[in-house]
Write a protein that holds these residues in place. Structure first.
Motif, PDB file in Angstrom:
ATOM      1  N   GLU A   1      19.304   5.238  67.769  1.00  0.00           N
ATOM      2  CA  GLU A   1      20.696   4.847  67.591  1.00  0.00           C
ATOM      3  C   GLU A   1      20.823   3.329  67.458  1.00  0.00           C
ATOM      4  O   GLU A   1      21.933   2.791  67.479  1.00  0.00           O
ATOM      5  CB  GLU A   1      21.553   5.354  68.749  1.00  0.00           C
ATOM      6  CG  GLU A   1      21.607   6.885  68.862  1.00  0.00           C
ATOM      7  CD  GLU A   1      22.422   7.535  67.739  1.00  0.00           C
ATOM      8  OE1 GLU A   1      23.367   6.898  67.243  1.00  0.00           O
ATOM      9  OE2 GLU A   1      22.101   8.673  67.362  1.00  0.00           O
TER      10      GLU A   1
ATOM     11  N   ASN B   1      22.537  11.204  81.347  1.00  0.00           N
ATOM     12  CA  ASN B   1      23.306  12.162  80.554  1.00  0.00           C
ATOM     13  C   ASN B   1      24.732  11.687  80.334  1.00  0.00           C
ATOM     14  O   ASN B   1      25.311  11.882  79.279  1.00  0.00           O
ATOM     15  CB  ASN B   1      23.280  13.531  81.222  1.00  0.00           C
ATOM     16  CG  ASN B   1      21.879  14.072  81.225  1.00  0.00           C
ATOM     17  OD1 ASN B   1      21.246  14.177  80.177  1.00  0.00           O
ATOM     18  ND2 ASN B   1      21.370  14.362  82.400  1.00  0.00           N
ATOM     19  N   GLN B   2      25.273  11.035  81.365  1.00  0.00           N
ATOM     20  CA  GLN B   2      26.623  10.513  81.229  1.00  0.00           C
ATOM     21  C   GLN B   2      26.627   9.354  80.235  1.00  0.00           C
ATOM     22  O   GLN B   2      27.570   9.197  79.459  1.00  0.00           O
ATOM     23  CB  GLN B   2      27.100  10.043  82.602  1.00  0.00           C
ATOM     24  CG  GLN B   2      28.577   9.766  82.664  1.00  0.00           C
ATOM     25  CD  GLN B   2      28.954   9.147  83.990  1.00  0.00           C
ATOM     26  OE1 GLN B   2      28.077   8.820  84.800  1.00  0.00           O
ATOM     27  NE2 GLN B   2      30.231   8.975  84.216  1.00  0.00           N
TER      28      GLN B   2
ATOM     29  N   ARG C   1      25.801   6.947  73.077  1.00  0.00           N
ATOM     30  CA  ARG C   1      24.891   7.757  72.274  1.00  0.00           C
ATOM     31  C   ARG C   1      23.416   7.452  72.526  1.00  0.00           C
ATOM     32  O   ARG C   1      22.555   7.920  71.779  1.00  0.00           O
ATOM     33  CB  ARG C   1      25.186   7.601  70.765  1.00  0.00           C
ATOM     34  CG  ARG C   1      26.584   8.028  70.354  1.00  0.00           C
ATOM     35  CD  ARG C   1      26.717   8.076  68.848  1.00  0.00           C
ATOM     36  NE  ARG C   1      25.735   8.953  68.234  1.00  0.00           N
ATOM     37  CZ  ARG C   1      25.839  10.260  68.151  1.00  0.00           C
ATOM     38  NH1 ARG C   1      26.899  10.860  68.625  1.00  0.00           N
ATOM     39  NH2 ARG C   1      24.905  10.979  67.579  1.00  0.00           N
TER      40      ARG C   1
ATOM     41  N   MET D   1      20.381  10.090  72.034  1.00  0.00           N
ATOM     42  CA  MET D   1      20.905  11.258  71.322  1.00  0.00           C
ATOM     43  C   MET D   1      20.324  11.412  69.927  1.00  0.00           C
ATOM     44  O   MET D   1      20.764  12.250  69.157  1.00  0.00           O
ATOM     45  CB  MET D   1      22.421  11.195  71.248  1.00  0.00           C
ATOM     46  CG  MET D   1      23.048  11.426  72.604  1.00  0.00           C
ATOM     47  SD  MET D   1      24.827  11.329  72.563  1.00  0.00           S
ATOM     48  CE  MET D   1      25.257  12.928  71.904  1.00  0.00           C
ATOM     49  N   GLY D   2      19.349  10.585  69.579  1.00  0.00           N
ATOM     50  CA  GLY D   2      18.776  10.663  68.237  1.00  0.00           C
ATOM     51  C   GLY D   2      17.604  11.618  68.158  1.00  0.00           C
ATOM     52  O   GLY D   2      17.402  12.447  69.039  1.00  0.00           O
ATOM     53  N   ARG D   3      16.842  11.459  67.097  1.00  0.00           N
ATOM     54  CA  ARG D   3      15.739  12.354  66.806  1.00  0.00           C
ATOM     55  C   ARG D   3      14.704  12.472  67.907  1.00  0.00           C
ATOM     56  O   ARG D   3      14.120  13.520  68.104  1.00  0.00           O
ATOM     57  CB  ARG D   3      15.015  11.847  65.563  1.00  0.00           C
ATOM     58  CG  ARG D   3      15.548  12.432  64.293  1.00  0.00           C
ATOM     59  CD  ARG D   3      14.668  11.970  63.164  1.00  0.00           C
ATOM     60  NE  ARG D   3      15.145  12.577  61.948  1.00  0.00           N
ATOM     61  CZ  ARG D   3      14.357  13.217  61.097  1.00  0.00           C
ATOM     62  NH1 ARG D   3      13.073  13.325  61.316  1.00  0.00           N
ATOM     63  NH2 ARG D   3      14.860  13.760  60.016  1.00  0.00           N
TER      64      ARG D   3
ATOM     65  N   GLN E   1      14.996  12.297  71.047  1.00  0.00           N
ATOM     66  CA  GLN E   1      15.515  12.900  72.279  1.00  0.00           C
ATOM     67  C   GLN E   1      15.168  12.083  73.520  1.00  0.00           C
ATOM     68  O   GLN E   1      14.898  12.629  74.576  1.00  0.00           O
ATOM     69  CB  GLN E   1      14.981  14.318  72.438  1.00  0.00           C
ATOM     70  CG  GLN E   1      15.451  15.249  71.349  1.00  0.00           C
ATOM     71  CD  GLN E   1      15.310  16.704  71.754  1.00  0.00           C
ATOM     72  OE1 GLN E   1      14.381  17.057  72.468  1.00  0.00           O
ATOM     73  NE2 GLN E   1      16.226  17.538  71.306  1.00  0.00           N
TER      74      GLN E   1
ATOM     75  N   ARG F   1      18.803  15.370  80.254  1.00  0.00           N
ATOM     76  CA  ARG F   1      18.678  16.827  80.257  1.00  0.00           C
ATOM     77  C   ARG F   1      18.091  17.208  78.898  1.00  0.00           C
ATOM     78  O   ARG F   1      18.746  17.090  77.876  1.00  0.00           O
ATOM     79  CB  ARG F   1      20.040  17.479  80.458  1.00  0.00           C
ATOM     80  CG  ARG F   1      19.950  18.976  80.708  1.00  0.00           C
ATOM     81  CD  ARG F   1      21.335  19.599  80.904  1.00  0.00           C
ATOM     82  NE  ARG F   1      22.186  18.805  81.762  1.00  0.00           N
ATOM     83  CZ  ARG F   1      23.240  18.104  81.335  1.00  0.00           C
ATOM     84  NH1 ARG F   1      23.594  18.115  80.080  1.00  0.00           N
ATOM     85  NH2 ARG F   1      23.972  17.408  82.178  1.00  0.00           N
TER      86      ARG F   1
ATOM     87  N   ARG G   1      16.705  19.498  75.944  1.00  0.00           N
ATOM     88  CA  ARG G   1      17.085  20.812  75.458  1.00  0.00           C
ATOM     89  C   ARG G   1      16.290  21.122  74.204  1.00  0.00           C
ATOM     90  O   ARG G   1      15.939  20.218  73.449  1.00  0.00           O
ATOM     91  CB  ARG G   1      18.585  20.782  75.116  1.00  0.00           C
ATOM     92  CG  ARG G   1      19.449  20.684  76.377  1.00  0.00           C
ATOM     93  CD  ARG G   1      19.989  22.013  76.639  1.00  0.00           C
ATOM     94  NE  ARG G   1      20.266  22.368  77.980  1.00  0.00           N
ATOM     95  CZ  ARG G   1      21.457  22.787  78.407  1.00  0.00           C
ATOM     96  NH1 ARG G   1      22.481  22.758  77.614  1.00  0.00           N
ATOM     97  NH2 ARG G   1      21.607  23.236  79.606  1.00  0.00           N
TER      98      ARG G   1
ATOM     99  N   PRO H   1      15.597  22.118  70.363  1.00  0.00           N
ATOM    100  CA  PRO H   1      14.163  22.176  70.071  1.00  0.00           C
ATOM    101  C   PRO H   1      13.471  20.893  70.525  1.00  0.00           C
ATOM    102  O   PRO H   1      13.989  19.813  70.267  1.00  0.00           O
ATOM    103  CB  PRO H   1      14.132  22.274  68.549  1.00  0.00           C
ATOM    104  CG  PRO H   1      15.353  21.523  68.110  1.00  0.00           C
ATOM    105  CD  PRO H   1      16.387  21.711  69.184  1.00  0.00           C
TER     106      PRO H   1
ATOM    107  N   PRO I   1      10.224  18.792  66.098  1.00  0.00           N
ATOM    108  CA  PRO I   1      11.041  18.855  64.887  1.00  0.00           C
ATOM    109  C   PRO I   1      11.167  20.292  64.374  1.00  0.00           C
ATOM    110  O   PRO I   1      10.194  21.034  64.353  1.00  0.00           O
ATOM    111  CB  PRO I   1      10.261  17.991  63.896  1.00  0.00           C
ATOM    112  CG  PRO I   1       9.446  17.083  64.740  1.00  0.00           C
ATOM    113  CD  PRO I   1       9.117  17.839  65.988  1.00  0.00           C
ATOM    114  N   LEU I   2      12.382  20.640  64.025  1.00  0.00           N
ATOM    115  CA  LEU I   2      12.660  21.996  63.560  1.00  0.00           C
ATOM    116  C   LEU I   2      13.753  21.880  62.517  1.00  0.00           C
ATOM    117  O   LEU I   2      14.795  21.272  62.778  1.00  0.00           O
ATOM    118  CB  LEU I   2      13.145  22.844  64.742  1.00  0.00           C
ATOM    119  CG  LEU I   2      13.753  24.204  64.434  1.00  0.00           C
ATOM    120  CD1 LEU I   2      12.654  25.178  64.022  1.00  0.00           C
ATOM    121  CD2 LEU I   2      14.494  24.752  65.641  1.00  0.00           C
TER     122      LEU I   2
END
Lengths: 374, 465
Positions: free
Chosen positions: B381, B400-401, B407, B410-412, B414, B441, B443, B445, B448-449
């Motif tokens: 980001e 997480n907050q 952000r 929150m990118g590729r 993780q 947290r 999650r 995948p 990479p999917l």
């Protein structure tokens, strides 16, 4: 805070969109209101949903509430200021990909016309193809609502919370309600942060609301927890200017301003609200994604960046509970069954009316809390 | 090719732990499936060993420890375990379904037991300029060496840790010119270092080997020790590295290749996303999945072995894989206290030096959290340290907050690149220990999917060629 009790006129339990909007409208009208939230504002379903702001496809009983809410959405800036910039109106389209979908859609369009609703109308494939030039297949027509769109959910919830605070509401996060009981006409709310007293309590506790009601010896609500799932992809060229669904299928699809696709549509994973746990089960989404990739083949090349879910409370008839409880001075607003985000501002306004003894501008008959009492 | 729908044991990761477990379990007539991201078995440590073996004269520089892996890979290949390389596992569900992608399609299998042996990953070293082209990790440089015998003359190595010295040693042996070595390990040893050195003597060989590498490097490169304030500059690519040497003098070296390293940490993405319990290891400054001596995790039937459960190296990983498989084979029988202690004792021989090494190469905070406000922390980001600290100062209590404020993570990737840095930043701001801050947290995948792969998930399980 010490364990001394705090006296309040109104306490709202739950810092999701319903609770924050309710606290906002109460505070705006000068009520002394405190909102208590067990985790943090917008932590669960309200903050992590798909952000669909839609009147389209609503249960006919829910439409008046949805329209009332939309009035507020359309003037959101006046209420919550700059946070309103995170609402992106466009159009919402639910297409039919087969004859069954077409029949369903046409029937719905006729029913809506008959009931006098004009916002949601049937359009044929030629219109759809012009509006969505990147669509790769012909459709069997679809339903459209102009002006529906999407919002960044946690920003909107935060916006209502901040606006409530600005109007004098108190917001207390990380405050779990251990028990809710009545004594000498006052509600006693026991929390680890101390005892709160209130004349009126509004229960907007989402998936946790039935537990609150049970503690208050109110109705027993058949509320169940699930975790509706969403995936977001990496950034792709812009091809989708609308929020899309497919008639008689579970799919909701949109493309953010960043070019990322968000795909959901009510596919549920397991949730256990008592320990704040929600699963994600990506494979369950594979049929929705197959459908999305049929409509827009480019989608197949997008990488999944994240899959997530939030804990939401579902009612058996998938209609919310909004109204006065069995106990004096207790009101409920929960059970939105994964379609409450758009309704939030309307619910907040209606609950504020009820709390202040005024007649809400729409009928809440369909959402009566006692409708499951035999 | 047909993939069975059901296995006794599914092993994720064909490194030393995974291969050893697969050999042991299939010897005991278990039906074993092994999945790995890479095109060949071996993991990071024995990468491409099978292909490289016939040219071992030319590649002698990889060192004897590397060639030791050949026998393990051979035994693995001759075992009855089914092996699918180039398979990216992106989700494990609690009912022990394993989902993975291979060559553009997704598959699922179920197993009675799952062993996660996904190894280690390098700790990012966020310093000014670390995102410039021409800068990569030392592990990445070693990968190129092992898989293509390729390298860059004149590269500058900055960092510390066993893999740091090993890779430079291999680089020199391979005949590449090393521009300079900038050693960031703090010079002064404390009493605890000396204390831990005592048990480390049980692995004297390992220590001597390390000393040999280091003296070879000191003799054959421009070597700077106890370095501080490393930064890389350049417009569109790395041009030079600046730092302060141990005498407090500012230095600047021109180079177009910089390789960074601050040790390795368990790759916990799969174990966290699967829902295993983890604990914070203050000595290694990272999260470890909770396991017993047999590798069994907090979830019944799911085991973790190798560096993925705590950094201990290849020989400990082989033993851990074997121990886990033995326990899986006789799962219904509870091992006696005697066997448990024996297993612990056996393992100790392979990990005795670990606390010493962990202390010696524990990266100071300067290399984990950038000092400069303008340094990028979240690469996906493009968030600088200042973006993140101002979001944290709004009252953020955990990673997480933080996501909803800026952000970050929150990118590729993780959070692979920024997770530990952000955790430390929140801990510092809130004046709490890192363990209380928690982690992203994670999650599925976790690999990479594409949506196309997910859409292809079918139940026929016929493997595409």
């Amino acid at each position: 805070m010490t364990m001394s009790s705090q006296s309040n006129k109104v306490v709202v339990i739950g810092g999701g969109i319903q609770g924050c909007a309710t606290a906002f409208f109460l505070a705006k009208r000068g009520q002394n209101v405190t909102l208590i939230e067990k985790d943090r504002i917008g932590r669960h379903a309200s903050g992590v949903n798909a952000g669909g702001v839609r009147r389209l496809g609503r249960d006919i009983l829910e439409i008046p509430l949805s329209l009332a809410a939309m009035d507020i959405w359309q003037n959101l800036y006046q209420e919550i200021g700059e946070y309103a910039e995170d609402f992106h109106p466009c159009f919402y389209l639910k297409v039919a990909v087969d004859e069954a979908g077409r029949e369903l859609g046409l029937m719905r369009a006729a029913n809506l016309r008959e009931a006098g609703f004009k916002h949601e109308v049937w359009v044929e494939d030629d219109v759809i193809q012009t509006r969505l030039p990147h669509l790769s297949t012909p459709t069997h027509g679809g339903l459209i609502v102009e002006g529906d769109g999407w919002a960044t959910p946690w920003r909107i919830v935060q916006g209502f919370a901040n606006a409530a605070k600005k109007n004098g509401a108190k917001i207390i996060e990380g405050c779990y309600v251990n028990s809710l009981t009545q004594s000498q006409g006052l509600w006693q709310i026991q929390t680890p942060k101390g005892l709160y007293e209130a004349e009126t309590v509004v229960n907007c506790a989402g998936a946790w609301a039935a537990d609150i009601a049970r503690s208050a010896d109110d109705y027993i609500f058949p509320l169940e927890s699930f975790a509706p799932m969403l995936v977001v992809t990496d950034r792709r060229p812009k091809i989708l200017p609308a929020v899309m669904g497919v008639l008689s299928h579970t799919l909701s699809l949109k493309q953010l301003e960043t070019g990322q696709f968000v795909i959901g549509g009510g596919v549920r994973a397991k949730a256990n609200h008592s320990i704040n746990q929600s699963d994600v089960n990506l494979p369950k989404l594979s049929s929705s994604i197959r459908l999305a990739a049929k409509l827009f083949p480019e989608i197949a090349n997008a990488h999944v960046i994240r899959c997530w879910s939030g804990i939401e409370g579902y009612m058996p008839d998938e209609l919310p509970i909004i109204g006065r409880g069995r106990q004096n001075g207790l009101f409920h607003g929960f059970g939105f069954s994964a379609h409450g985000f758009q309704l939030g501002p309307g619910v907040g306004e209606a609950l504020a009316d009820l709390v202040m003894g005024q007649q809400p501008r729409i009928s809440l008959e369909a959402f009566r809390p006692d409708r499951f009492v035999n | 090719m047909l993939l069975n729908n059901h296995y006794d044991l599914a092993v994720i990761g064909a490194g030393p732990a995974g291969m050893a477990a697969a050999i042991e379990a299939s010897r005991n007539n278990m039906k074993v499936l092994v999945l790995d991201d890479q095109p060949a078995a071996g993991g990071q440590v024995y990468r491409q060993i099978d292909r490289n073996y016939h040219k071992n004269e030319e590649l002698f520089f990889l060192g004897e420890d590397y060639w030791l892996g050949k026998k393990l890979v051979d035994d693995f290949k001759h075992s009855s375990a089914e092996f699918f390389p180039e398979s990216r596992v992106w989700q494990i569900t609690l009912d022990k379904h394993v989902f993975f992608s291979r060559k553009g399609r997704a598959y699922q299998v179920q197993a009675n037991f799952i062993l996660i042996s996904t190894g280690a990953t390098e700790r990012p070293m966020p310093i000014p300029g670390w995102t410039l082209p021409g800068v990569m990790s030392v592990g990445g440089a070693q990968t190129l060496l092992k898989s293509n015998n390729s390298g860059a003359d004149g590269a500058v190595f900055a960092g510390s840790g066993p893999l740091f010295y090993l890779t430079i040693w291999q680089y020199l042996n391979a005949g590449f010119k090393v521009g300079a070595v900038i050693d960031t390990a703090p010079g002064r040893l404390s009493w605890s270092h000396y204390l831990w050195a005592l048990p480390a003597l049980l692995q004297l060989n390992l220590l001597l080997k390390g000393l040999r590498w280091k003296s070879h490097i000191r003799k054959n490169t421009k070597y700077f020790s106890e370095v501080r304030s490393v930064s890389i500059s350049g417009q569109s690519a790395a041009k030079s590295v600046s730092f302060i040497d141990k005498y407090g003098e500012k230095k600047k070296l021109n180079t177009s290749h910089v390789f960074l390293h601050q040790g390795v940490v368990p790759n916990v993405n799969l174990t966290m996303a699967t829902g295993l319990k983890h604990y914070w290891c203050p000595r290694q400054l990272c999260w470890h999945p909770e396991t017993n001596i047999y590798g069994e995790s907090s979830l019944e039937g799911i085991f973790v072995a190798g560096d993925g459960s705590g950094i201990a190296g290849a020989s400990a990983a082989i033993l851990a894989g074997k121990t886990a498989a033995k326990q899986i084979v006789q799962y219904s029988r509870k091992p006696s206290i005697f066997i448990t202690w024996l297993s612990k004792l056996k393992r100790y021989k392979h990990v005795a030096a670990r606390p010493f090494l962990d202390n010696l190469f524990r990266p100071p905070k300067e290399w984990r959290v950038p000092l400069e406000d303008e340094t990028i922390v979240c690469r996906c980001e493009a968030l600088k340290k200042t973006d993140i600290s101002s979001a944290i100062s709004l009252g953020v209590t955990g990673p997480n907050q933080l996501k909803s404020f800026c952000r970050a993570g929150m990118g590729r990737c993780q959070g692979r690149m920024c997770g530990l840095t952000i955790q430390q930043m929140i801990a510092d701001n809130n004046n709490l220990p890192e363990k209380d801050i928690g982690y992203f947290r994670l999650r599925p995948p976790i690999r990479p999917l594409t949506l196309g792969e997910l859409a292809s998930l079918a139940d026929d399980n016929v493997l595409a060629k």
